[in-house]
Design a protein around this motif. Sequence first.
Motif, PDB file in Angstrom:
ATOM      1  N   PHE A 110       0.838  -1.196   0.000  1.00 28.12           N
ATOM      2  CA  PHE A 110       0.000   0.000   0.000  1.00 28.12           C
ATOM      3  C   PHE A 110       0.873   1.246   0.000  1.00 28.12           C
ATOM      4  O   PHE A 110       1.803   1.362   0.795  1.00 28.12           O
ATOM      5  N   SER A 111       0.529   2.176  -0.868  1.00 23.28           N
ATOM      6  CA  SER A 111       1.275   3.433  -0.909  1.00 23.28           C
ATOM      7  C   SER A 111       0.862   4.336   0.242  1.00 23.28           C
ATOM      8  O   SER A 111      -0.077   4.046   0.992  1.00 23.28           O
ATOM      9  N   ASP A 112       1.571   5.444   0.367  1.00 22.61           N
ATOM     10  CA  ASP A 112       1.141   6.485   1.295  1.00 22.61           C
ATOM     11  C   ASP A 112      -0.220   7.026   0.840  1.00 22.61           C
ATOM     12  O   ASP A 112      -0.545   6.960  -0.352  1.00 22.61           O
ATOM     13  N   PRO A 113      -1.013   7.572   1.781  1.00 27.46           N
ATOM     14  CA  PRO A 113      -2.311   8.136   1.395  1.00 27.46           C
ATOM     15  C   PRO A 113      -2.168   9.239   0.345  1.00 27.46           C
ATOM     16  O   PRO A 113      -1.204  10.013   0.363  1.00 27.46           O
ATOM     17  N   ILE A 114      -3.137   9.284  -0.563  1.00 26.40           N
ATOM     18  CA  ILE A 114      -3.121  10.285  -1.633  1.00 26.40           C
ATOM     19  C   ILE A 114      -4.186  11.351  -1.380  1.00 26.40           C
ATOM     20  O   ILE A 114      -3.889  12.543  -1.344  1.00 26.40           O
ATOM     21  N   VAL A 115      -5.437  10.924  -1.195  1.00 30.70           N
ATOM     22  CA  VAL A 115      -6.535  11.845  -0.866  1.00 30.70           C
ATOM     23  C   VAL A 115      -7.510  11.106   0.054  1.00 30.70           C
ATOM     24  O   VAL A 115      -7.339   9.917   0.333  1.00 30.70           O
ATOM     25  N   VAL A 116      -8.540  11.815   0.502  1.00 21.72           N
ATOM     26  CA  VAL A 116      -9.580  11.236   1.365  1.00 21.72           C
ATOM     27  C   VAL A 116     -10.931  11.365   0.671  1.00 21.72           C
ATOM     28  O   VAL A 116     -11.247  12.402   0.085  1.00 21.72           O
ATOM     29  N   GLU A 117     -11.730  10.277   0.724  1.00 20.15           N
ATOM     30  CA  GLU A 117     -13.071  10.297   0.135  1.00 20.15           C
ATOM     31  C   GLU A 117     -14.108   9.902   1.188  1.00 20.15           C
ATOM     32  O   GLU A 117     -13.774   9.330   2.237  1.00 20.15           O
ATOM     33  N   TYR A 118     -15.357  10.237   0.908  1.00 23.25           N
ATOM     34  CA  TYR A 118     -16.484   9.928   1.787  1.00 23.25           C
ATOM     35  C   TYR A 118     -17.550   9.184   0.997  1.00 23.25           C
ATOM     36  O   TYR A 118     -17.807   9.513  -0.167  1.00 23.25           O
ATOM     37  N   ASP A 119     -18.185   8.194   1.625  1.00 19.18           N
ATOM     38  CA  ASP A 119     -19.380   7.563   1.078  1.00 19.18           C
ATOM     39  C   ASP A 119     -20.582   8.102   1.833  1.00 19.18           C
ATOM     40  O   ASP A 119     -20.641   8.023   3.071  1.00 19.18           O
ATOM     41  N   LEU A 120     -21.549   8.631   1.106  1.00 16.76           N
ATOM     42  CA  LEU A 120     -22.680   9.330   1.703  1.00 16.76           C
ATOM     43  C   LEU A 120     -23.978   8.532   1.564  1.00 16.76           C
ATOM     44  O   LEU A 120     -24.224   7.899   0.535  1.00 16.76           O
ATOM     45  N   PHE A 121     -24.800   8.600   2.603  1.00 17.66           N
ATOM     46  CA  PHE A 121     -26.171   8.084   2.515  1.00 17.66           C
ATOM     47  C   PHE A 121     -27.030   9.168   1.885  1.00 17.66           C
ATOM     48  O   PHE A 121     -27.005  10.333   2.325  1.00 17.66           O
ATOM     49  N   ILE A 122     -27.810   8.806   0.874  1.00 21.13           N
ATOM     50  CA  ILE A 122     -28.697   9.774   0.244  1.00 21.13           C
ATOM     51  C   ILE A 122     -30.097   9.176   0.108  1.00 21.13           C
ATOM     52  O   ILE A 122     -30.263   7.961   0.047  1.00 21.13           O
ATOM     53  N   ALA A 123     -31.086  10.051   0.070  1.00 21.30           N
ATOM     54  CA  ALA A 123     -32.473   9.622  -0.096  1.00 21.30           C
ATOM     55  C   ALA A 123     -33.242  10.716  -0.831  1.00 21.30           C
ATOM     56  O   ALA A 123     -32.763  11.850  -0.976  1.00 21.30           O
ATOM     57  N   ARG A 124     -34.434  10.360  -1.295  1.00 19.35           N
ATOM     58  CA  ARG A 124     -35.305  11.363  -1.915  1.00 19.35           C
ATOM     59  C   ARG A 124     -35.789  12.320  -0.828  1.00 19.35           C
ATOM     60  O   ARG A 124     -36.286  11.894   0.223  1.00 19.35           O
ATOM     61  N   LYS A 125     -35.643  13.601  -1.075  1.00 18.38           N
ATOM     62  CA  LYS A 125     -35.929  14.596  -0.037  1.00 18.38           C
ATOM     63  C   LYS A 125     -37.363  14.511   0.468  1.00 18.38           C
ATOM     64  O   LYS A 125     -37.619  14.692   1.676  1.00 18.38           O
ATOM     65  N   GLU A 126     -38.307  14.201  -0.426  1.00 25.55           N
ATOM     66  CA  GLU A 126     -39.708  14.174   0.015  1.00 25.55           C
ATOM     67  C   GLU A 126     -40.009  13.025   0.962  1.00 25.55           C
ATOM     68  O   GLU A 126     -41.031  13.023   1.657  1.00 25.55           O
ATOM     69  N   ASP A 127     -39.108  12.021   1.020  1.00 22.14           N
ATOM     70  CA  ASP A 127     -39.334  10.863   1.887  1.00 22.14           C
ATOM     71  C   ASP A 127     -38.771  11.036   3.290  1.00 22.14           C
ATOM     72  O   ASP A 127     -39.066  10.224   4.181  1.00 22.14           O
ATOM     73  N   VAL A 128     -37.952  12.067   3.498  1.00 23.27           N
ATOM     74  CA  VAL A 128     -37.182  12.173   4.748  1.00 23.27           C
ATOM     75  C   VAL A 128     -37.776  13.238   5.667  1.00 23.27           C
ATOM     76  O   VAL A 128     -37.731  14.437   5.350  1.00 23.27           O
ATOM     77  N   PRO A 129     -38.328  12.842   6.819  1.00 27.47           N
ATOM     78  CA  PRO A 129     -38.878  13.826   7.755  1.00 27.47           C
ATOM     79  C   PRO A 129     -37.807  14.628   8.491  1.00 27.47           C
ATOM     80  O   PRO A 129     -38.063  15.728   8.977  1.00 27.47           O
ATOM     81  N   GLY A 130     -36.598  14.066   8.596  1.00 26.12           N
ATOM     82  CA  GLY A 130     -35.518  14.757   9.287  1.00 26.12           C
ATOM     83  C   GLY A 130     -34.284  13.882   9.357  1.00 26.12           C
ATOM     84  O   GLY A 130     -34.300  12.712   8.946  1.00 26.12           O
ATOM     85  N   PRO A 131     -33.179  14.425   9.875  1.00 21.92           N
ATOM     86  CA  PRO A 131     -31.914  13.671   9.936  1.00 21.92           C
ATOM     87  C   PRO A 131     -32.017  12.349  10.680  1.00 21.92           C
ATOM     88  O   PRO A 131     -31.293  11.397  10.374  1.00 21.92           O
ATOM     89  N   GLY A 132     -32.913  12.260  11.688  1.00 24.83           N
ATOM     90  CA  GLY A 132     -33.049  11.032  12.457  1.00 24.83           C
ATOM     91  C   GLY A 132     -33.493   9.843  11.623  1.00 24.83           C
ATOM     92  O   GLY A 132     -33.364   8.688  12.062  1.00 24.83           O
ATOM     93  N   TRP A 133     -34.019  10.131  10.450  1.00 21.01           N
ATOM     94  CA  TRP A 133     -34.468   9.064   9.549  1.00 21.01           C
ATOM     95  C   TRP A 133     -33.311   8.135   9.178  1.00 21.01           C
ATOM     96  O   TRP A 133     -33.514   6.982   8.841  1.00 21.01           O
ATOM     97  N   PHE A 134     -32.073   8.658   9.286  1.00 23.71           N
ATOM     98  CA  PHE A 134     -30.886   7.885   8.915  1.00 23.71           C
ATOM     99  C   PHE A 134     -30.239   7.178  10.114  1.00 23.71           C
ATOM    100  O   PHE A 134     -29.179   6.582   9.958  1.00 23.71           O
ATOM    101  N   ASP A 135     -30.863   7.258  11.286  1.00 22.99           N
ATOM    102  CA  ASP A 135     -30.224   6.700  12.480  1.00 22.99           C
ATOM    103  C   ASP A 135     -29.932   5.206  12.341  1.00 22.99           C
ATOM    104  O   ASP A 135     -28.894   4.730  12.823  1.00 22.99           O
ATOM    105  N   ASP A 136     -30.836   4.475  11.729  1.00 19.77           N
ATOM    106  CA  ASP A 136     -30.627   3.042  11.493  1.00 19.77           C
ATOM    107  C   ASP A 136     -30.953   2.756  10.040  1.00 19.77           C
ATOM    108  O   ASP A 136     -32.081   2.416   9.702  1.00 19.77           O
ATOM    109  N   ILE A 137     -29.955   2.886   9.194  1.00 22.20           N
ATOM    110  CA  ILE A 137     -30.234   2.760   7.754  1.00 22.20           C
ATOM    111  C   ILE A 137     -30.574   1.321   7.367  1.00 22.20           C
ATOM    112  O   ILE A 137     -31.134   1.083   6.298  1.00 22.20           O
ATOM    113  N   THR A 138     -30.252   0.354   8.228  1.00 20.86           N
ATOM    114  CA  THR A 138     -30.533  -1.041   7.877  1.00 20.86           C
ATOM    115  C   THR A 138     -32.027  -1.364   7.907  1.00 20.86           C
ATOM    116  O   THR A 138     -32.440  -2.421   7.420  1.00 20.86           O
TER     117      THR A 138
END
Length: 264
Positions: A110-138
């Motif tokens: 493995f080489s030295d680190p090059i950059v940092v990336e993030y994997d994001l949870f996304i959903a349709r905005k009309e389906d999400v009542p608030g941030p807590g909706w993602f508390d248990d994505i499973t």
Amino acid sequence: MQGISRWFCHMSSVLVCWVVATVANADTKNAIPVKVGAYEYGVVYFFENDKPSGFTPELIADLNAIQSKYFFELVETSSRRRYNDLAMGGFDLILMESPDWDWRDQDVLFSDPIVVEYDLFIARKEDVPGPGWFDDITRHELLCVLGFHYKFASFNANPEYLQDHFGVLFHYDEQQLFDHLLDGEGDVGIVSAGFLARAYAKNPELSQRVFIGPSPDFSYELVAVISKQSAISLAEFNDLIRIVKREGNIAQEWRDMHGNLPTG
């Protein structure tokens, strides 16, 4: 007389260009080839107007620009085939990987680190009542990319495991996943911040349709995974990355590709 002078100057310019091109070609022919694996993922590697694009092609160009001993060239692979391709010598190294993506049990470096990336949870905005909706994505129906690794599943990319334990719906790449999510399939998708930034850049209105979870699935350092039979040693590759970081602008290029989304 003036016509002769202009002709002479023109021919001198042509000769200079020919000499430069000849020297460049000679350097390429004498250079040691280093094959670099890449597959479609976020802003790392993608096609724009049917042409290869992204951070990996730019980094390869930077590596070739700063030295002439090696000539780095891109070799396409897939997210599932990449392990066997590297083991069988299809390429010397693969760029922009996380060691946690099933590489730690492989006989690789493995080489030295090059950059940092993030994997994001996304959903349709009309389906999400608030941030807590993602508390248990499973408890939601998840859309994932076949062959990708996710922290919520302890980086187990086995399709049968993901379907049996989480009921995951698979897609070939992030674009397909994103399109199907917006069309009403599933509840939550997981995409890289780079991919989402590129989607927003092409169509800013999409940001009004997407709710991003308050915490990412994972943030990770991206490195090069190098075969022990590679034409370039780990130490030499790390030296080149340090030079590119110092003399080039890869950190800014990475930030530019992410817009206002996280980059580390």
